[in-house]
Design a protein around this motif. Structure first.
Motif, PDB file in Angstrom:
ATOM      1  N   VAL A 374     -18.217  28.326  28.659  1.00 52.61           N
ATOM      2  CA  VAL A 374     -17.836  27.084  28.906  1.00 52.61           C
ATOM      3  C   VAL A 374     -17.876  26.130  27.675  1.00 52.61           C
ATOM      4  O   VAL A 374     -16.935  25.549  27.107  1.00 52.61           O
ATOM      5  CB  VAL A 374     -18.290  26.446  30.031  1.00 52.61           C
ATOM      6  N   LEU A 390     -20.229  19.459  34.664  1.00 53.62           N
ATOM      7  CA  LEU A 390     -19.157  20.884  34.982  1.00 53.62           C
ATOM      8  C   LEU A 390     -19.006  21.123  36.428  1.00 53.62           C
ATOM      9  O   LEU A 390     -18.150  21.446  37.032  1.00 53.62           O
ATOM     10  CB  LEU A 390     -19.672  21.929  33.984  1.00 53.62           C
ATOM     11  N   ARG A 393     -17.089  19.208  38.804  1.00 57.75           N
ATOM     12  CA  ARG A 393     -15.685  19.357  38.707  1.00 57.75           C
ATOM     13  C   ARG A 393     -15.452  20.706  39.242  1.00 57.75           C
ATOM     14  O   ARG A 393     -14.186  21.326  39.164  1.00 57.75           O
ATOM     15  CB  ARG A 393     -15.166  19.304  37.086  1.00 57.75           C
ATOM     16  N   ILE A 395     -16.810  23.660  38.704  1.00 54.07           N
ATOM     17  CA  ILE A 395     -17.077  24.880  38.020  1.00 54.07           C
ATOM     18  C   ILE A 395     -18.561  25.220  37.947  1.00 54.07           C
ATOM     19  O   ILE A 395     -19.589  24.491  37.640  1.00 54.07           O
ATOM     20  CB  ILE A 395     -16.880  24.507  36.236  1.00 54.07           C
ATOM     21  N   ALA A 397     -21.585  26.324  36.393  1.00 53.17           N
ATOM     22  CA  ALA A 397     -22.042  26.482  35.030  1.00 53.17           C
ATOM     23  C   ALA A 397     -23.459  26.546  35.096  1.00 53.17           C
ATOM     24  O   ALA A 397     -23.999  26.022  36.117  1.00 53.17           O
ATOM     25  CB  ALA A 397     -21.473  25.144  34.179  1.00 53.17           C
ATOM     26  N   ILE A 432     -10.224  24.512  30.801  1.00 56.33           N
ATOM     27  CA  ILE A 432     -11.370  25.145  30.148  1.00 56.33           C
ATOM     28  C   ILE A 432     -10.358  26.593  29.630  1.00 56.33           C
ATOM     29  O   ILE A 432     -10.028  27.125  30.805  1.00 56.33           O
ATOM     30  CB  ILE A 432     -12.381  25.492  30.790  1.00 56.33           C
TER      31      ILE A 432
END
Length: 444
Positions: A374, A390, A393, A395, A397, A432
């Protein structure tokens, strides 16, 4: 005989009152139904649920125990219930009982264990259970005595309390509705304002929505959400993973609404397996992780990673695995990134000691060497904030420390490029560009 007739007439009154107010509760996804007499609350809940079951899943849970109102639907044989589920890991699939003539109405009995218990009322699993109902747009009604000492803690997990008659509800609890009792005047049954008509004085109840990032990003998938909390919600704290995808009870409850499937149209546009950008690093990959649970929605997996695991849990993320002949997608929560299986086995013991898992048998060591980069070259002191942003949102991560002292942020962990391909739409939706690599670095 007269007492029996009067008791049944009383139950019919409360069921009818539930039907009366039930039509106005479309925005409610979870509530405690409380009464001075728990039998009244049970009949009220059944009436509400019967109306709501015409349009969505409606589930009534018995947290009062041994109620004749529910025995009328269950029969006289002993059965496992909520108490057994929370204490011993009995499957929610196993205890759910469909009642009535339709497909949407279910009852979770109290079971063989006492349920008016502070530990049970305050159990954090209610939060996860309710989150599933909210995301699904389904309805959970928890029947409890108004005098239960931990009623406030239980109600705090939900949208509020529906009171039966004159039941005393503490002032600090949100009163959704007060149902009138037999013989009461209309004033006693007036509806309490809900978020749609209460203005700024009421905290908003989450609307039916899609999960940003992951759910919205999986545009190639037919993701339909329903009563995830019952049929397949994983029991990670109870020493077990989610129910198997072919569970007959899960199929009955989910009925084509909870499970994420790749239909023929989606399959035709699914992204091809992405290339691996660093094949030379395969031998140095931190390939081993510990699988904690499988969820049947990305939302459940994200909640587990983002909101429920301790902040110090290393390399927490989730991947996606198609299971079965119909390629049903399951989202598996993974933690840790180890270079050897032995190191991952040791990690299981560490997770048990830190109570991330309660039983080593609830975890599985898996080889998942691939992940998406990422961000790279992130300063160590900025990594935590970047991960938080992240994850907000959608994601999942996580950071791995590189030999030069910088940090690489990864998302997901996968066995093969084909698995990783299922994750690509979510990354692109979040802006991304996917770069699949053999992950390297240390999680500590």
């Amino acid at each position: 005989m007269r007492l029996v007739d009067e008791s049944r007439a009383n139950a019919v009154w409360w069921e009818n009152e539930g039907r009366r107010i039930g039509a106005s509760l479309d925005v409610v996804n979870a509530a405690v139904v409380a009464g001075d007499d728990a039998e009244d609350a049970a009949a009220l809940a059944l009436g509400i649920a019967a109306v709501q079951a015409r349009q969505r899943r409606a589930v009534v849970a018995d947290l009062a125990g041994e109620l004749a109102t529910f025995a009328h639907h269950l029969g006289t044989s002993e059965t496992d219930g909520i108490g057994d589920t929370f204490r011993y890991g009995a499957s929610l699939n196993h205890i759910a009982r469909r009642i009535g003539s339709g497909e949407n109405l279910y009852l979770l009995p109290s079971g063989t264990e006492p349920v008016v218990d502070e530990e049970l009322y305050t159990h954090d699993r209610w939060r996860r259970l309710v989150a599933g109902f909210r995301e699904a747009g389904a309805l959970l009604l928890i029947v409890a005595p108004a005098t239960a000492p931990a009623l406030g803690s239980l109600a705090a997990f939900t949208d509020g309390v529906i009171a039966a008659g004159d039941a005393r509800i503490p002032d600090d609890l949100r009163l959704i509705e007060r149902a009138r009792g037999p013989g009461a005047d209309r004033r006693a049954g007036e509806r309490i304002a809900m978020p749609s008509d209460a203005g700024a004085t009421a905290a908003p109840i989450p609307a039916r929505r899609s999960l940003p990032g992951v759910v919205a990003g999986l545009g190639a998938l037919a993701v339909a959400l329903a009563a995830v909390a019952i049929g397949t919600y994983p029991r990670w704290r109870d020493g077990a993973v989610a129910a198997a995808p072919d569970s007959s009870v899960a199929r009955a409850i989910d009925s084509g609404t909870t499970r994420a499937r790749i239909d023929s149209a989606a399959a035709s546009v699914a992204p091809a397996p992405p290339p691996i950008f660093n094949p030379a690093d395969s031998a140095a990959a931190t390939a081993w992780s510990v699988e904690l649970a499988k969820f049947n929605t990305p939302l459940g997996a994200l909640y587990r990673v983002r909101d429920e695991l301790p902040a110090a849990t290393p390399a927490a993320t989730f991947g996606v695995v198609p299971i079965g002949t119909d390629a049903t997608l399951w989202y598996r929560v993974l933690v840790g990134a180890a270079a050897t299986r032995a190191a991952a086995d040791s990690m299981v013991a560490t997770l048990v000691r830190s109570r991330v898992i309660d039983d080593p048998g609830a975890a599985a060591v898996v080889r998942v060497p691939l992940a998406f980069v990422v961000r790279a070259g992130v300063p160590a002191d900025s990594a935590s904030a970047a991960v938080t942003e992240l994850r907000s949102r959608g994601i999942p991560a996580y950071p791995l420390r590189e030999p030069d002292g910088t940090t690489t942020l990864y998302a997901g962990a996968f066995e093969t490029p084909e698995q990783a391909a299922l994750f690509v739409p979510a990354l692109r939706e979040a802006g991304i560009e996917p770069m699949l690599v053999f992950r390297t670095g240390r999680s500590r």
